[in-house]
Design a protein around this motif. Structure first.
Motif, PDB file in Angstrom:
ATOM      1  N   UNK A 123       0.496  16.738  10.113  1.00  0.00           N
ATOM      2  CA  UNK A 123       0.497  15.273  10.194  1.00  0.00           C
ATOM      3  C   UNK A 123       1.887  14.742   9.881  1.00  0.00           C
ATOM      4  N   UNK A 124       2.519  15.387   8.905  1.00  0.00           N
ATOM      5  CA  UNK A 124       3.852  14.970   8.482  1.00  0.00           C
ATOM      6  C   UNK A 124       4.883  15.206   9.591  1.00  0.00           C
ATOM      7  N   UNK A 125       4.677  16.249  10.379  1.00  0.00           N
ATOM      8  CA  UNK A 125       5.601  16.507  11.491  1.00  0.00           C
ATOM      9  C   UNK A 125       5.498  15.384  12.534  1.00  0.00           C
ATOM     10  N   UNK A 126       4.271  14.964  12.828  1.00  0.00           N
ATOM     11  CA  UNK A 126       4.090  13.873  13.797  1.00  0.00           C
ATOM     12  C   UNK A 126       4.594  12.550  13.209  1.00  0.00           C
ATOM     13  N   UNK A 171       9.306  12.221   5.785  1.00  0.00           N
ATOM     14  CA  UNK A 171       7.911  11.749   5.725  1.00  0.00           C
ATOM     15  C   UNK A 171       7.205  12.323   4.508  1.00  0.00           C
ATOM     16  N   UNK A 172       7.345  13.633   4.296  1.00  0.00           N
ATOM     17  CA  UNK A 172       6.701  14.280   3.139  1.00  0.00           C
ATOM     18  C   UNK A 172       7.190  13.636   1.847  1.00  0.00           C
ATOM     19  N   UNK A 173       8.482  13.351   1.788  1.00  0.00           N
ATOM     20  CA  UNK A 173       9.039  12.759   0.564  1.00  0.00           C
ATOM     21  C   UNK A 173       8.414  11.381   0.315  1.00  0.00           C
ATOM     22  N   UNK A 174       8.246  10.587   1.380  1.00  0.00           N
ATOM     23  CA  UNK A 174       7.616   9.268   1.229  1.00  0.00           C
ATOM     24  C   UNK A 174       6.213   9.394   0.651  1.00  0.00           C
ATOM     25  N   UNK A 175       5.465  10.369   1.183  1.00  0.00           N
ATOM     26  CA  UNK A 175       4.098  10.572   0.701  1.00  0.00           C
ATOM     27  C   UNK A 175       4.117  11.002  -0.765  1.00  0.00           C
ATOM     28  N   UNK A 176       5.008  11.936  -1.075  1.00  0.00           N
ATOM     29  CA  UNK A 176       5.032  12.488  -2.431  1.00  0.00           C
ATOM     30  C   UNK A 176       5.436  11.433  -3.462  1.00  0.00           C
ATOM     31  N   UNK A 177       6.360  10.563  -3.093  1.00  0.00           N
ATOM     32  CA  UNK A 177       6.796   9.541  -4.052  1.00  0.00           C
ATOM     33  C   UNK A 177       5.606   8.674  -4.482  1.00  0.00           C
ATOM     34  N   UNK A 178       4.808   8.250  -3.505  1.00  0.00           N
ATOM     35  CA  UNK A 178       3.681   7.390  -3.861  1.00  0.00           C
ATOM     36  C   UNK A 178       2.635   8.158  -4.655  1.00  0.00           C
ATOM     37  N   UNK A 179       2.328   9.373  -4.217  1.00  0.00           N
ATOM     38  CA  UNK A 179       1.283  10.134  -4.919  1.00  0.00           C
ATOM     39  C   UNK A 179       1.737  10.452  -6.349  1.00  0.00           C
ATOM     40  N   UNK A 329       7.872   1.341  13.118  1.00  0.00           N
ATOM     41  CA  UNK A 329       7.856   1.183  11.660  1.00  0.00           C
ATOM     42  C   UNK A 329       6.424   1.044  11.143  1.00  0.00           C
ATOM     43  N   UNK A 330       5.639   0.231  11.839  1.00  0.00           N
ATOM     44  CA  UNK A 330       4.264   0.039  11.386  1.00  0.00           C
ATOM     45  C   UNK A 330       3.443   1.308  11.591  1.00  0.00           C
ATOM     46  N   UNK A 331       3.763   2.047  12.639  1.00  0.00           N
ATOM     47  CA  UNK A 331       3.066   3.316  12.850  1.00  0.00           C
ATOM     48  C   UNK A 331       3.367   4.279  11.688  1.00  0.00           C
ATOM     49  N   UNK A 332       4.626   4.293  11.260  1.00  0.00           N
ATOM     50  CA  UNK A 332       4.977   5.128  10.108  1.00  0.00           C
ATOM     51  C   UNK A 332       4.180   4.685   8.892  1.00  0.00           C
ATOM     52  N   UNK A 333       4.077   3.373   8.742  1.00  0.00           N
ATOM     53  CA  UNK A 333       3.352   2.867   7.590  1.00  0.00           C
ATOM     54  C   UNK A 333       1.882   3.303   7.642  1.00  0.00           C
ATOM     55  N   UNK A 334       1.263   3.174   8.824  1.00  0.00           N
ATOM     56  CA  UNK A 334      -0.136   3.574   8.954  1.00  0.00           C
ATOM     57  C   UNK A 334      -0.284   5.064   8.664  1.00  0.00           C
ATOM     58  N   UNK A 335       0.667   5.859   9.151  1.00  0.00           N
ATOM     59  CA  UNK A 335       0.620   7.299   8.910  1.00  0.00           C
ATOM     60  C   UNK A 335       0.850   7.607   7.432  1.00  0.00           C
ATOM     61  N   UNK A 336       1.669   6.819   6.822  1.00  0.00           N
ATOM     62  CA  UNK A 336       2.001   7.021   5.410  1.00  0.00           C
ATOM     63  C   UNK A 336       0.760   6.838   4.524  1.00  0.00           C
ATOM     64  N   UNK A 337       0.044   5.693   4.731  1.00  0.00           N
ATOM     65  CA  UNK A 337      -1.147   5.472   3.898  1.00  0.00           C
ATOM     66  C   UNK A 337      -2.203   6.544   4.145  1.00  0.00           C
ATOM     67  N   UNK A 339      -1.396   9.725   5.059  1.00  0.00           N
ATOM     68  CA  UNK A 339      -0.823  10.932   4.458  1.00  0.00           C
ATOM     69  C   UNK A 339      -1.060  10.975   2.951  1.00  0.00           C
ATOM     70  N   UNK A 340      -0.909   9.812   2.326  1.00  0.00           N
ATOM     71  CA  UNK A 340      -1.159   9.728   0.884  1.00  0.00           C
ATOM     72  C   UNK A 340      -2.586  10.167   0.582  1.00  0.00           C
ATOM     73  N   UNK A 341      -3.524   9.707   1.398  1.00  0.00           N
ATOM     74  CA  UNK A 341      -4.920  10.033   1.126  1.00  0.00           C
ATOM     75  C   UNK A 341      -5.232  11.490   1.440  1.00  0.00           C
ATOM     76  N   UNK A 342      -4.351  12.155   2.187  1.00  0.00           N
ATOM     77  CA  UNK A 342      -4.555  13.581   2.438  1.00  0.00           C
ATOM     78  C   UNK A 342      -4.094  14.418   1.248  1.00  0.00           C
ATOM     79  N   UNK A 343      -3.071  13.955   0.561  1.00  0.00           N
ATOM     80  CA  UNK A 343      -2.521  14.719  -0.558  1.00  0.00           C
ATOM     81  C   UNK A 343      -3.227  14.398  -1.873  1.00  0.00           C
TER      82      UNK A 343
END
Ligand code: TRP
Length: 468
Positions: A123-126, A171-179, A329-337, A339-343
Motif C-alpha cells: 500500500x505504501x508503494x502505491x 509514505x511509510x515515514x508519514x504513517x509511522x509519525x502519526x502512529x 495531495x488529497x489522494x495521499x491524505x486518503x491513503x495516509x489515514x 495506512x495508519x489504520x493498517x499499522x
C-alpha cells in the motif's frame, strides 16, 4: 490502550473501557472509520479491477458483497470492539473469557494483525506513486500530453527503483509519525476537512468527464451488467475487494469500535460508513472511465489505470495543474489515514503483548514493513519476471506485489471476516448481541440470519470454487 491484558482477563469490561476515553461523538467515529475505509482501495483499486473484470456485472456483484457480506461483518466487528473495549486481540480475549469460549478465538485478531502488516507493505508503494504525481502535476508536466506520453511518464516511474524507494520511504515515514504519536490527536479534524475536499475534487473530475462525450458509454460500462464477462475469479476479486475497501477482516473496525459510546447505534454508523465508501468508489469510476473511452485506452490496463487516465484529464481541463496537484495531495491524505489504520493494530498488539513502548514498536514494525515494501518495488522492475509461487496454477505469472495483494485481499481478509461472522453469529450469546445492537427485533433478526447463514456460506462457496 496499554496495560489492558490484566484487567481484560477478569472479564469486567466497563471499568476497563472507562479508562480509555471514548470518541468525542458519533461523528468522530464515523470520521475515523471513513478515513480508514476510503483510500487507495476506492480510487486506485476499484476502477482498475472493474476494468479488468469487464464492468457492470462485476460492479453489481461488488455492491451485493458490500451490502450482504461487508455491512453485516462491519457491524459484527464494531460490536466485538465495543463489547471488549480493548485492542482487537485483547477484546477477543475479554469476550471469550466473559462468555466462557475458547481463548484460541483470539487468533482471529492475530491473523488480522498479520494481514494489515502485509497490506501496508505494498500500500505504501502505491501511496508513493501518488506522492510522485503531486510533483508531476505541480510542475505542469501533465499539460498538453497525449495518452502515449502520459503512459511513458508512468512506465518511467515504475522502471526506476530508486525513485519508487524514495517515495515509499516518505509514505511509510508519514504513517509511522502519526502512529508513534498516538492516532487520535489531530486526525479527527484533518479527516473532517480533507475527506469532503476529496469528494468535491472527484466531483470536479466527474464534471470534466461529462464533457468528454463518452460519459454515457462509461455509465453503461459500469452499470449495465453483462454476465458473460464475469468469471468465478472475478467474483472472488469482488468479494475480496468488499473486505479491502471497507477495512474489514483485520480488526480495524474492532479497534475503532472500542471507542464508540454505548448509546450510539452500531447499525446506523456502519451504514453511513459503507455508503460513503461506496459513493467514493463509484464516483472514481465515473471520473475515470469516460477518460478511458474518450482516449481509446484499455479499461483492463491494470494497476496503472488511474495514473494513466486522470493525468490526461488534468492536462486538458482549465486550471488542470492546480486541480491535479490538489487531487493527488488529497489522494495521499486518503491513503495516509488508511495506512495508519493498517499499522495501528500491530503496534497496539506489540505494546500490550510484548510490553514495548509505542515509539519503539512503531519503529520496529514500520521498518520491517518498509523492508518488505522493497520487494514489491523490485517486482515492478528488476524482478518483474519473478513469480515465486508460479508453479501453482492459481499463482501463475504473479509477481511478489501481485501475490501480496492476492493473498491479503482475496484470502486473508475474507478468512478473517468469515471467522468474525462465525464467532459472532454462532458463539457469542444472543443476549450480548441484542444488548450491543439495540435494534428493532425484526432488523436484528435479519442481520442475525444473514451473519449466521448467508455470509459464511457465501464466503465459503466463493473460496471453494476458486481453490478447486
Ligand atoms: N480500506 C482501505 C482502502 O480502501 C485500505 C485499508 C485500510 C484496509 N485499513 C484496512 C484494508 C484494513 C483492509 C483492512 O484503501
Amino acid at each position: 490502550m496499554s496495560n489492558a491484558s490484566s484487567s481484560a482477563a477478569s472479564g469486567a469490561m466497563d471499568p476497563v473501557r472507562a479508562k480509555r476515553g471514548l470518541w468525542s461523538s458519533r461523528l468522530a467515529f464515523i470520521l475515523a472509520a471513513t478515513g480508514s475505509a476510503v483510500g487507495l482501495g476506492n480510487i486506485w483499486k476499484f476502477p482498475y479491477i472493474t476494468g479488468e473484470n469487464g464492468g457492470g456485472a462485476f460492479v453489481l456483484v461488488y455492491l451485493l458483497c458490500i451490502a450482504a457480506v461487508g455491512l453485516p461483518i462491519m457491524m459484527a466487528e464494531v460490536l466485538i470492539g465495543r463489547r471488549g473495549g480493548l485492542s482487537p486481540v485483547n477484546s477477543m480475549r475479554a469476550i471469550t473469557s466473559h462468555e466462557g469460549l475458547k481463548p484460541a478465538w483470539r487468533w482471529l485478531a492475530v491473523i488480522g494483525v498479520l494481514a494489515g502488516f502485509l497490506i501496508l507493505s505494498f500500500y505504501s508503494v502505491i501511496g508513493g506513486w501518488a506522492i510522485s504525481y503531486v510533483g508531476t502535476a505541480a510542475t505542469g508536466q501533465l499539460t498538453g500530453q497525449t495518452a502515449e506520453s502520459i503512459g511513458a511518464i508512468f512506465s518511467g516511474l515504475l522502471s526506476d527503483p530508486l525513485t519508487l524507494l524514495m517515495w515509499h520511504t516518505l509514505f511509510m515515514a508519514l504513517v509511522m509519525v502519526v502512529v508513534a504519536r498516538g492516532v487520535r490527536s489531530g486526525l479527527e479534524r484533518a479527516v473532517s476537512i480533507l475527506m469532503p475536499a476529496l469528494f468535491v475534487l472527484l466531483l470536479v473530475v466527474v464534471g470534466y468527464a461529462m464533457t468528454t462525450g463518452h460519459f454515457g458509454q462509461a455509465v453503461a460500462f459500469l452499470f449495465q451488467p453483462d454476465f458473460s464477462k464475469l468469471t468465478t475469479s472475478g467474483v472472488l476479486v469482488a468479494l475480496g475487494h468488499a473486505f479491502f475497501t471497507l477495512s474489514l477482516g483485520m480488526g480495524v473496525m474492532m479497534a475503532y469500535g472500542s471507542y464508540l459510546p454505548k448509546d450510539i447505534s452500531i447499525a446506523k454508523t456502519s451504514i453511513t460508513v459503507s455508503v460513503m465508501d461506496t459513493a467514493v468508489a463509484l464516483l472514481a469510476g465515473l471520473a475515470i472511465f469516460p477518460i478511458v473511452f474518450a482516449n481509446g485506452l484499455e479499461p483492463g490496463a491494470g494497476p496503472g489505470l488511474i495514473f494513466q487516465t486522470l493525468p490526461l484529464a488534468f492536462g486538458q481541463m482549465p486550471m488542470g495543474s492546480l486541480f491535479g496537484t490538489l487531487f493527488f495531495l488529497l489522494l495521499i491524505f486518503a491513503a495516509w489515514t488508511s495506512g495508519i489504520s493498517l499499522l495501528e493494530p500491530l503496534v497496539e498488539w506489540l505494546e500490550e503483548q510484548k510490553g514495548m513502548n509505542r515509539k519503539v514498536s512503531t519503529l520496529g514494525a514500520g521498518i520491517v514493513c518498509w523492508l518488505l515494501g522493497i520487494a514489491s518495488i523490485l517486482s515492478l522492475n528488476l524482478w518483474s519476471d519473478f513469480a515465486p509461487l508460479g508453479m501453482f496454477a492459481m499463482f501463475e505469472g504473479k509477481t511478489i506485489f501481485d501475490l501480496l495483494d492476492f493473498l491479503t485481499a482475496n484470502i486473508l481478509l475474507p478468512l478473517g471476516g468469515l471467522l468474525v461472522a462465525v464467532f459472532v453469529g454462532w458463539y457469542m450469546s444472543r443476549q450480548a448481541l441484542e444488548s450491543e445492537l439495540s435494534m428493532s427485533p425484526t432488523v436484528f433478526s435479519v442481520w442475525y440470519r444473514v451473519l449466521r447463514y448467508f455470509t459464511p456460506i457465501a464466503v465459503a462457496v466463493v473460496f471453494v470454487y476458486n481453490l478447486v
